[in-house]
Motif scaffolding. Structure first.
Motif, PDB file in Angstrom:
ATOM      1  N   ALA A  59       7.489  -6.325  -4.242  1.00 45.44           N
ATOM      2  CA  ALA A  59       8.192  -6.211  -2.961  1.00 45.44           C
ATOM      3  C   ALA A  59       9.572  -5.580  -3.148  1.00 45.44           C
ATOM      4  O   ALA A  59      10.003  -4.772  -2.329  1.00 45.44           O
ATOM      5  CB  ALA A  59       8.320  -7.587  -2.316  1.00 45.44           C
ATOM      6  N   ARG A  60      10.260  -5.925  -4.238  1.00 45.28           N
ATOM      7  CA  ARG A  60      11.562  -5.319  -4.495  1.00 45.28           C
ATOM      8  C   ARG A  60      11.443  -3.821  -4.743  1.00 45.28           C
ATOM      9  O   ARG A  60      12.301  -3.044  -4.344  1.00 45.28           O
ATOM     10  CB  ARG A  60      12.239  -6.001  -5.685  1.00 45.28           C
ATOM     11  CG  ARG A  60      12.908  -7.306  -5.323  1.00 45.28           C
ATOM     12  CD  ARG A  60      13.793  -7.811  -6.433  1.00 45.28           C
ATOM     13  NE  ARG A  60      13.056  -8.103  -7.654  1.00 45.28           N
ATOM     14  CZ  ARG A  60      12.460  -9.251  -7.939  1.00 45.28           C
ATOM     15  NH1 ARG A  60      12.508 -10.241  -7.073  1.00 45.28           N
ATOM     16  NH2 ARG A  60      11.825  -9.431  -9.074  1.00 45.28           N
ATOM     17  N   LYS A  61      10.351  -3.392  -5.413  1.00 44.90           N
ATOM     18  CA  LYS A  61      10.141  -1.956  -5.643  1.00 44.90           C
ATOM     19  C   LYS A  61       9.918  -1.206  -4.334  1.00 44.90           C
ATOM     20  O   LYS A  61      10.406  -0.103  -4.151  1.00 44.90           O
ATOM     21  CB  LYS A  61       8.909  -1.735  -6.532  1.00 44.90           C
ATOM     22  CG  LYS A  61       9.174  -1.831  -7.982  1.00 44.90           C
ATOM     23  CD  LYS A  61       7.926  -1.411  -8.720  1.00 44.90           C
ATOM     24  CE  LYS A  61       8.007  -1.776 -10.173  1.00 44.90           C
ATOM     25  NZ  LYS A  61       6.753  -1.481 -10.875  1.00 44.90           N
ATOM     26  N   LEU A  62       9.164  -1.815  -3.417  1.00 48.26           N
ATOM     27  CA  LEU A  62       8.823  -1.165  -2.155  1.00 48.26           C
ATOM     28  C   LEU A  62       9.924  -1.281  -1.107  1.00 48.26           C
ATOM     29  O   LEU A  62       9.873  -0.620  -0.076  1.00 48.26           O
ATOM     30  CB  LEU A  62       7.530  -1.748  -1.602  1.00 48.26           C
ATOM     31  CG  LEU A  62       6.283  -1.483  -2.433  1.00 48.26           C
ATOM     32  CD1 LEU A  62       5.113  -2.270  -1.878  1.00 48.26           C
ATOM     33  CD2 LEU A  62       5.968  -0.012  -2.465  1.00 48.26           C
ATOM     34  N   GLN A  63      10.892  -2.121  -1.357  1.00 53.54           N
ATOM     35  CA  GLN A  63      11.975  -2.348  -0.415  1.00 53.54           C
ATOM     36  C   GLN A  63      12.746  -1.054  -0.178  1.00 53.54           C
ATOM     37  O   GLN A  63      13.073  -0.331  -1.107  1.00 53.54           O
ATOM     38  CB  GLN A  63      12.904  -3.409  -0.991  1.00 53.54           C
ATOM     39  CG  GLN A  63      14.090  -3.753  -0.160  1.00 53.54           C
ATOM     40  CD  GLN A  63      14.925  -4.815  -0.861  1.00 53.54           C
ATOM     41  OE1 GLN A  63      14.413  -5.658  -1.546  1.00 53.54           O
ATOM     42  NE2 GLN A  63      16.225  -4.733  -0.685  1.00 53.54           N
ATOM     43  N   GLY A  64      13.006  -0.736   1.065  1.00 49.01           N
ATOM     44  CA  GLY A  64      13.784   0.450   1.404  1.00 49.01           C
ATOM     45  C   GLY A  64      12.949   1.690   1.658  1.00 49.01           C
ATOM     46  O   GLY A  64      13.489   2.730   1.998  1.00 49.01           O
ATOM     47  N   THR A  65      11.625   1.607   1.501  1.00 48.20           N
ATOM     48  CA  THR A  65      10.767   2.743   1.782  1.00 48.20           C
ATOM     49  C   THR A  65      10.748   2.985   3.288  1.00 48.20           C
ATOM     50  O   THR A  65      10.594   2.051   4.071  1.00 48.20           O
ATOM     51  CB  THR A  65       9.336   2.468   1.277  1.00 48.20           C
ATOM     52  OG1 THR A  65       9.393   2.100  -0.095  1.00 48.20           O
ATOM     53  CG2 THR A  65       8.454   3.670   1.438  1.00 48.20           C
ATOM     54  N   LEU A  66      10.906   4.233   3.692  1.00 47.99           N
ATOM     55  CA  LEU A  66      10.949   4.549   5.124  1.00 47.99           C
ATOM     56  C   LEU A  66       9.614   4.246   5.801  1.00 47.99           C
ATOM     57  O   LEU A  66       8.560   4.588   5.272  1.00 47.99           O
ATOM     58  CB  LEU A  66      11.293   6.017   5.326  1.00 47.99           C
ATOM     59  CG  LEU A  66      12.714   6.414   4.959  1.00 47.99           C
ATOM     60  CD1 LEU A  66      12.897   7.912   5.130  1.00 47.99           C
ATOM     61  CD2 LEU A  66      13.721   5.660   5.804  1.00 47.99           C
ATOM     62  N   GLY A  67       9.671   3.624   6.956  1.00 44.97           N
ATOM     63  CA  GLY A  67       8.483   3.334   7.743  1.00 44.97           C
ATOM     64  C   GLY A  67       7.626   2.199   7.223  1.00 44.97           C
ATOM     65  O   GLY A  67       6.478   2.051   7.617  1.00 44.97           O
ATOM     66  N   VAL A  68       8.177   1.386   6.321  1.00 45.69           N
ATOM     67  CA  VAL A  68       7.407   0.306   5.701  1.00 45.69           C
ATOM     68  C   VAL A  68       8.193  -0.998   5.751  1.00 45.69           C
ATOM     69  O   VAL A  68       9.391  -1.009   5.488  1.00 45.69           O
ATOM     70  CB  VAL A  68       7.074   0.648   4.232  1.00 45.69           C
ATOM     71  CG1 VAL A  68       6.441  -0.526   3.518  1.00 45.69           C
ATOM     72  CG2 VAL A  68       6.172   1.855   4.144  1.00 45.69           C
ATOM     73  N   THR A  69       7.508  -2.080   6.097  1.00 49.18           N
ATOM     74  CA  THR A  69       8.055  -3.426   5.988  1.00 49.18           C
ATOM     75  C   THR A  69       7.175  -4.194   5.015  1.00 49.18           C
ATOM     76  O   THR A  69       5.954  -4.168   5.123  1.00 49.18           O
ATOM     77  CB  THR A  69       8.052  -4.149   7.353  1.00 49.18           C
ATOM     78  OG1 THR A  69       8.845  -3.394   8.259  1.00 49.18           O
ATOM     79  CG2 THR A  69       8.603  -5.539   7.243  1.00 49.18           C
TER      80      THR A  69
END
Length: 73
Positions: A59-69
């Protein structure tokens, strides 16, 4: 003596991401595509239980990806 940091109450969790269409603002009523992730962070068809530490790391890796929660349940 009580410790300052509480241990995780549940050692295994589910990890999912909500993908929003480009140009759509994220929100409660916005349409999204739900995608479940497995132990390696790859999409899977059904919910999979994974270790909590691994779920939070992905989740920390994916955090900040545009258009994604990202949600760890």
């Amino acid at each position: 003596m009580a410790c300052a940091v509480q241990p995780l109450s549940c050692p295994i969790r589910f990890l999912c991401i909500h993908r929003y269409a480009p140009g759509v603002r994220k929100g409660g009523t916005s349409p999204y595509e739900l995608q479940w992730l497995g132990k390696r962070g790859k999409p899977v068809k059904t919910k999979r239980l994974i270790p909590a530490e691994r779920a939070h790391a992905i989740a920390r890796k994916l955090q900040g990806t545009l258009g994604v929660t990202v949600s760890v349940l």
